[in-house]
Design a protein around this motif. Sequence first.
Motif, PDB file in Angstrom:
ATOM      1  N   ALA A   1       0.853  -1.191   0.000  1.00  0.00           N
ATOM      2  CA  ALA A   1       0.000   0.000   0.000  1.00  0.00           C
ATOM      3  C   ALA A   1       0.884   1.234   0.000  1.00  0.00           C
ATOM      4  O   ALA A   1       1.930   1.262   0.676  1.00  0.00           O
ATOM      5  CB  ALA A   1      -0.917   0.015   1.218  1.00  0.00           C
ATOM      6  N   ASN A   2       0.468   2.247  -0.739  1.00  0.00           N
ATOM      7  CA  ASN A   2       1.278   3.464  -0.797  1.00  0.00           C
ATOM      8  C   ASN A   2       0.429   4.715  -0.677  1.00  0.00           C
ATOM      9  O   ASN A   2      -0.791   4.689  -0.851  1.00  0.00           O
ATOM     10  CB  ASN A   2       2.123   3.499  -2.068  1.00  0.00           C
ATOM     11  N   ILE A   3       1.103   5.803  -0.364  1.00  0.00           N
ATOM     12  CA  ILE A   3       0.540   7.141  -0.474  1.00  0.00           C
ATOM     13  C   ILE A   3       1.497   7.917  -1.356  1.00  0.00           C
ATOM     14  O   ILE A   3       2.709   7.913  -1.135  1.00  0.00           O
ATOM     15  CB  ILE A   3       0.399   7.836   0.892  1.00  0.00           C
ATOM     16  N   GLY A   4       0.980   8.559  -2.377  1.00  0.00           N
ATOM     17  CA  GLY A   4       1.806   9.335  -3.282  1.00  0.00           C
ATOM     18  C   GLY A   4       1.367  10.782  -3.324  1.00  0.00           C
ATOM     19  O   GLY A   4       0.217  11.106  -3.010  1.00  0.00           O
ATOM     20  N   ALA A   5       2.285  11.645  -3.693  1.00  0.00           N
ATOM     21  CA  ALA A   5       1.965  13.070  -3.771  1.00  0.00           C
ATOM     22  C   ALA A   5       2.943  13.766  -4.706  1.00  0.00           C
ATOM     23  O   ALA A   5       4.058  13.282  -4.945  1.00  0.00           O
ATOM     24  CB  ALA A   5       2.030  13.720  -2.388  1.00  0.00           C
ATOM     25  N   HIS A   6       2.531  14.886  -5.237  1.00  0.00           N
ATOM     26  CA  HIS A   6       3.399  15.680  -6.102  1.00  0.00           C
ATOM     27  C   HIS A   6       4.493  16.325  -5.267  1.00  0.00           C
ATOM     28  O   HIS A   6       4.277  16.685  -4.098  1.00  0.00           O
ATOM     29  CB  HIS A   6       2.590  16.761  -6.831  1.00  0.00           C
TER      30      HIS A   6
ATOM     31  N   THR B   1      10.207  14.567   1.117  1.00  0.00           N
ATOM     32  CA  THR B   1      10.391  13.173   1.495  1.00  0.00           C
ATOM     33  C   THR B   1      10.354  13.009   3.016  1.00  0.00           C
ATOM     34  O   THR B   1       9.829  12.022   3.528  1.00  0.00           O
ATOM     35  CB  THR B   1      11.731  12.637   0.948  1.00  0.00           C
ATOM     36  N   GLY B   2      10.899  13.990   3.719  1.00  0.00           N
ATOM     37  CA  GLY B   2      10.867  13.945   5.181  1.00  0.00           C
ATOM     38  C   GLY B   2       9.460  13.986   5.729  1.00  0.00           C
ATOM     39  O   GLY B   2       9.117  13.268   6.677  1.00  0.00           O
ATOM     40  N   GLU B   3       8.636  14.816   5.129  1.00  0.00           N
ATOM     41  CA  GLU B   3       7.239  14.898   5.561  1.00  0.00           C
ATOM     42  C   GLU B   3       6.490  13.614   5.271  1.00  0.00           C
ATOM     43  O   GLU B   3       5.595  13.221   6.031  1.00  0.00           O
ATOM     44  CB  GLU B   3       6.559  16.079   4.877  1.00  0.00           C
TER      45      GLU B   3
ATOM     46  N   ASP C   1       7.358  11.331   8.094  1.00  0.00           N
ATOM     47  CA  ASP C   1       6.768  11.785   9.367  1.00  0.00           C
ATOM     48  C   ASP C   1       5.249  11.667   9.375  1.00  0.00           C
ATOM     49  O   ASP C   1       4.662  11.249  10.383  1.00  0.00           O
ATOM     50  CB  ASP C   1       7.170  13.235   9.638  1.00  0.00           C
ATOM     51  N   ARG C   2       4.601  12.033   8.270  1.00  0.00           N
ATOM     52  CA  ARG C   2       3.136  12.089   8.248  1.00  0.00           C
ATOM     53  C   ARG C   2       2.478  10.819   7.727  1.00  0.00           C
ATOM     54  O   ARG C   2       1.494  10.330   8.297  1.00  0.00           O
ATOM     55  CB  ARG C   2       2.675  13.272   7.379  1.00  0.00           C
ATOM     56  N   PHE C   3       3.010  10.278   6.627  1.00  0.00           N
ATOM     57  CA  PHE C   3       2.327   9.185   5.945  1.00  0.00           C
ATOM     58  C   PHE C   3       2.732   7.804   6.436  1.00  0.00           C
ATOM     59  O   PHE C   3       1.907   6.893   6.485  1.00  0.00           O
ATOM     60  CB  PHE C   3       2.566   9.268   4.439  1.00  0.00           C
ATOM     61  N   LEU C   4       4.006   7.629   6.769  1.00  0.00           N
ATOM     62  CA  LEU C   4       4.468   6.301   7.168  1.00  0.00           C
ATOM     63  C   LEU C   4       3.730   5.756   8.393  1.00  0.00           C
ATOM     64  O   LEU C   4       3.318   4.582   8.389  1.00  0.00           O
ATOM     65  CB  LEU C   4       5.981   6.323   7.407  1.00  0.00           C
ATOM     66  N   PRO C   5       3.509   6.554   9.439  1.00  0.00           N
ATOM     67  CA  PRO C   5       2.755   6.023  10.586  1.00  0.00           C
ATOM     68  C   PRO C   5       1.338   5.586  10.200  1.00  0.00           C
ATOM     69  O   PRO C   5       0.852   4.564  10.711  1.00  0.00           O
ATOM     70  CB  PRO C   5       2.727   7.208  11.563  1.00  0.00           C
ATOM     71  N   LEU C   6       0.684   6.326   9.316  1.00  0.00           N
ATOM     72  CA  LEU C   6      -0.663   5.953   8.886  1.00  0.00           C
ATOM     73  C   LEU C   6      -0.653   4.626   8.138  1.00  0.00           C
ATOM     74  O   LEU C   6      -1.512   3.763   8.354  1.00  0.00           O
ATOM     75  CB  LEU C   6      -1.244   7.049   7.989  1.00  0.00           C
TER      76      LEU C   6
END
Length: 264
Positions: A230-235, A241-243, A246-251
């Motif tokens: 499963a992934n989360i992607g963004a422009h 990458t740091g954000e 910090d934000r997406f990996l825990p979710l």
Amino acid sequence: MPRLKRTEEEEKAREGSEFIETLDRGLRVIQSFGIDRRPMTLSDLSKSANLPRATVRRILMTLVKSGFVAGNERLFSLTPRVLLLASAYLTSNQISTVMQPLMDEVAGKAKEVCSLAILDGEEVVFIARSSPARVFSTGLDIGYRLPAFCTSVGRVLLGRLANDELTRTVDGMKLAAQTQSTLVDKSAVIATIIADRTKGYSLVDQEAEEGFRSISVPIRRYDGAVIAAANIGAHVDRITTGEMIDRFLPLLKEMSLAAQPLLV
């Protein structure tokens, strides 16, 4: 015009006594329609599927009568009836059923698209996705394919292989650059996949698509086997990458843990 290539497993299956050549050819013609994303001529399909024109014509006439193809003797295209084949898979697939509500929750919290992929040969196939309310067209559609070696979901899925098998698999791939940032050195790709396995996630920055980065985690079955990613992607303009870490990996990790006991 690129031609469809059979995998080694498909070639071995053709040697069996129960292999139905006609069905195989019909499926190859159906798959050929997705290559150029436009109506195709008989010659186009013949070249793409690597089949004689007369054979392709008989297959097309059968598919037209069955309602899967529309054509005017010159140009042919798939009809929405083909979606019945995809919906049969999606409705019978336990991963999608279990993951969809969890992905909806993650996408809402992240305010970005969350996608689910499985490995199919040298490619990843996206089988589910969820978008926050504000996103209408961003993200990868269900059924979309990308090379596994340069995507975050692909590296997670390749990471389930033992090192020797991983090396053989990557050595057998043709690594074509998708962007200026794509890592194509096979030794470096293998090392990156092994490092990502150790970290428990993969972050790919503009290797599969210019201006797009994504972070992925493995989705495990109840016994710990990796069955999806499963992934989360963004422009790149929206998040660093740091954000993402910090934000997406825990979710994503929380979602993965919640899903594991439900996947059998």
